[in-house]
Design a protein around this motif. Structure first.
Motif, short mmCIF file in Angstrom:
data_model
loop_
_atom_site.label_atom_id
_atom_site.label_comp_id
_atom_site.label_asym_id
_atom_site.label_seq_id
_atom_site.Cartn_x
_atom_site.Cartn_y
_atom_site.Cartn_z
N GLU A 192 -3.42 -10.68 12.03
CA GLU A 192 -3.48 -9.98 13.32
C GLU A 192 -4.50 -10.60 14.53
O GLU A 192 -3.81 -10.44 15.55
CB GLU A 192 -3.96 -8.41 12.94
N ARG B 196 -5.22 -9.02 0.19
CA ARG B 196 -4.23 -8.84 1.15
C ARG B 196 -4.62 -8.38 2.43
O ARG B 196 -4.13 -8.95 3.53
CB ARG B 196 -3.12 -7.76 0.60
N ALA B 197 -5.60 -7.53 2.47
CA ALA B 197 -6.00 -6.96 3.96
C ALA B 197 -7.08 -7.96 4.68
O ALA B 197 -6.75 -7.94 5.62
CB ALA B 197 -7.25 -5.55 3.16
N ALA B 198 -7.57 -8.67 3.88
CA ALA B 198 -8.49 -9.78 4.51
C ALA B 198 -7.57 -10.76 5.29
O ALA B 198 -7.46 -11.05 6.50
CB ALA B 198 -9.23 -10.45 3.74
N SER C 226 -5.70 -6.04 -3.31
CA SER C 226 -5.28 -5.34 -2.17
C SER C 226 -6.26 -5.59 -1.29
O SER C 226 -5.90 -5.72 -0.02
CB SER C 226 -5.66 -3.72 -2.31
N ARG C 227 -7.70 -6.08 -1.29
CA ARG C 227 -8.74 -6.61 -0.78
C ARG C 227 -8.26 -8.09 -0.26
O ARG C 227 -8.59 -8.24 1.01
CB ARG C 227 -9.86 -6.58 -1.45
N LYS D 285 0.86 -1.12 -0.02
CA LYS D 285 0.03 -0.12 -0.10
C LYS D 285 1.01 1.32 0.04
O LYS D 285 1.99 1.20 0.34
CB LYS D 285 -1.10 0.09 1.04
N PHE E 115 3.43 -10.58 7.72
CA PHE E 115 2.57 -9.59 6.64
C PHE E 115 3.50 -9.25 5.63
O PHE E 115 2.96 -9.43 4.36
CB PHE E 115 2.52 -8.31 7.50
N ALA F 204 -4.34 -10.37 6.09
CA ALA F 204 -3.56 -9.75 7.20
C ALA F 204 -4.42 -9.42 8.36
O ALA F 204 -3.94 -9.61 9.38
CB ALA F 204 -2.98 -8.26 6.53
N ALA F 205 -5.75 -9.33 8.28
CA ALA F 205 -6.45 -9.13 9.48
C ALA F 205 -6.65 -10.49 10.09
O ALA F 205 -6.83 -10.41 11.20
CB ALA F 205 -7.83 -8.77 8.88
#
Length: 504
Positions: free
Chosen positions: A353, A345-347, A342-343, A85, A373, A349-350
């Motif tokens: 986490e 990756r974000a999911a 990107s979506r 990002k 990550f 990564a969440a």
């Protein structure tokens, strides 16, 4: 993406209750041999090679896949970076250590997968050899002229002295300006930390430690000195400023060095490396991806087919072309993600986490898991390069590739868990588990101590060792003594052993 934490095969209650047996307690490592590499994430040219090498060598595909990741890292390091990002860019160089016992055919797997790297290195060295010889000759001549001019200036007197000195200085400077190019290198093997920095400086800030042995772990443990310099390995992973103090010339600073480590080692070396408090405190083990391939010993086909010629040729040509093409680049190209990627990756990564929370699947390995990550982005870059070897730098990373990277990240987690179990496992429990496997394999449902000793004499040569193992197995509920002094094996033992990979 899940952490893929394995739960030991449960012992059926009805089976455990037969003959008054209690439910036994597992012995040895509580983590399974992790799953094989998901070959379907690779393009055909790479997938076919890894699969064919695994078939020929009769090894777990994870072994060849680990070497492939190091190979892709070698050609792409410092040439491609992934932008997760805005404001976050991740290099794609990797530290991979494949761990297997002696005799597990690490060398033939390693040689087959890395061969085109050495071919490319020779090809690039041969291409530049005439220029190296030419410039070396020019510098030698210029140095001789400079020496003569210095000698003349030293003898000059009167009005001629100033002119002679000026000529000598000009000749010296002219000789110094002739730079003899070094032959490009992609790979080094055995090295000191100081030599590693020098090689990186000579090769534009990047180099790969590629070896079918684990000598790097001896180096890091202080083979060359009691206080090993870890900076090349710490900064070589994440970038930054790395200083090089050389004996032959002034010290240099490497901006954003990119080190690739792709080695094979034995379990004993991993235990030593992973339990070193200084290395752990500096965060070096957390930078490694540990690959723990399953052993197929005892089940290997000794007449397995060789790697098809066309598969090998396609693989080697692709890697050689990639290596020589990217070697000519001066700076890195930035790989960006599509909106869909990107979506994804974000999911993913969440999920990571959330698993880092207290009590989560990754909470006990935060030092390593905190780097997942970035690891996922590095994997995305490597897979993107593999899928588009001719123009990856002109494309965005797709959501499919990002999903594949998340899948491989889960695979890495399971392998790291197995590595941790190996490093911190109980040796006595491991031995007991191996003896239990012998009892099951030989169908020794009732046996004497002497009968067992004959079966395991090479591993346990002394009688007191056998007694100690039997005591451990009895404490865990896997064996019990009979009225006549013999031993009985738990009826669920075969379910427990046969339900575990590697005969575990």
């Amino acid at each position: 993406m899940t952490a893929q934490v394995r739960h030991l095969a449960a012992v059926p209650v009805d089976q455990a209750a037969q003959g008054g047996w209690d439910i036994p307690v597992p012995v040895g490592s509580t983590s399974a041999a992790p799953p094989p590499f998901p070959l379907d994430v690779l393009p055909g040219w790479a997938r076919d090679m890894v699969d064919a090498v695994a078939t020929f060598t009769q090894t777990d595909p994870s072994m060849g896949a680990g070497v492939l990741l190091s190979t892709l890292s070698t050609v792409g390091a410092r040439r491609l970076v992934v932008e997760g990002k805005p404001g976050w860019r991740e290099p794609i160089n990797t530290y991979v250590a494949t761990v297997a016992a002696p005799g597990e055919r690490k060398t033939p797997v390693h040689g087959a997968i890395t061969r085109p790297l050495f071919q490319a290195q020779r090809q690039m060295a041969d291409a530049i050899a005439p220029l190296v010889e030419q410039e070396a000759a020019r510098r030698d001549i210029a140095q001789r002229v400079a020496e003569q001019a210095r000698a003349t200036a030293a003898k000059a007197e009167g009005d001629r002295r100033d002119a002679a000195v000026a000529e000598a200085l000009a000749a010296v400077m002219a000789a110094e300006e002739i730079a003899v190019p070094t032959k490009p290198r992609l790979i080094i093997d055995d090295h000191t930390p100081e030599a590693l920095v020098s090689r990186m400086a000579e090769n534009g800030g990047r180099i790969a430690v590629i070896s079918d042995e684990g000598g790097i772990f001896d180096t890091l443990a202080g083979r060359y000195s009691g206080n090993v310099n870890l900076d090349p390995y710490l900064k070589g992973y994440s970038g930054g400023h790395l200083s090089s103090d050389r004996q032959t010339r002034a010290g240099e600073t490497i901006e954003d060095p990119a080190l690739t480590v792709g080695v094979m080692t034995q379990p004993s070396a991993l235990r030593k490396f992973g339990s070193n408090p200084e290395l752990f405190g500096r965060g070096l083990p957390a930078r490694f991806w540990f690959i723990m391939p399953r052993s197929l010993a005892g089940y290997r086909d000794q007449d397995s087919p060789p790697v098809p010629v066309e598969v090998e040729a396609r693989y080697e040509s692709t890697v050689r072309t990639l290596a020589t093409t990217l070697a000519d680049w001066d700076g890195p190209r930035v790989l960006t993600l599509t909106e869909e990627a990107s979506r994804v990756r974000a999911a993913a990564a969440a999920t990571i986490e959330e698993q880092l929370r207290p009590g989560g699947a990754l909470s006990d390995m935060r030092e390593w898991a905190n780097k997942l990550f970035g690891a996922m982005l590095r994997l995305a870059g490597l897979l993107h390069l593999a899928h588009h070897p001719t123009d990856a730098w002109n494309r965005q990373i797709s959501d499919q590739t990002m999903s594949q990277a998340a899948q491989v990240t889960g695979w890495l987690i399971s392998h790291y868990q197995a590595a941790v179990a190996l490093v911190h496992g109980d040796p006595a429990g491991e031995t007991a588990h191996e003896v239990l496997a012998v009892l099951v394999a030989k169908q020794m449902t009732t046996f004497t101590r002497r009968e067992l000793h004959r079966r395991v004499q090479r591993k346990l040569p002394r009688g007191e060792q056998v007694l100690a193992v039997l005591a451990t197995l009895a404490q865990h509920g896997w064996v019990r003594t009979t009225a006549g002094g013999d031993y009985e094996l738990h009826p669920a033992a075969s379910t427990y052993i046969n339900g575990t990979p590697n005969g575990r």
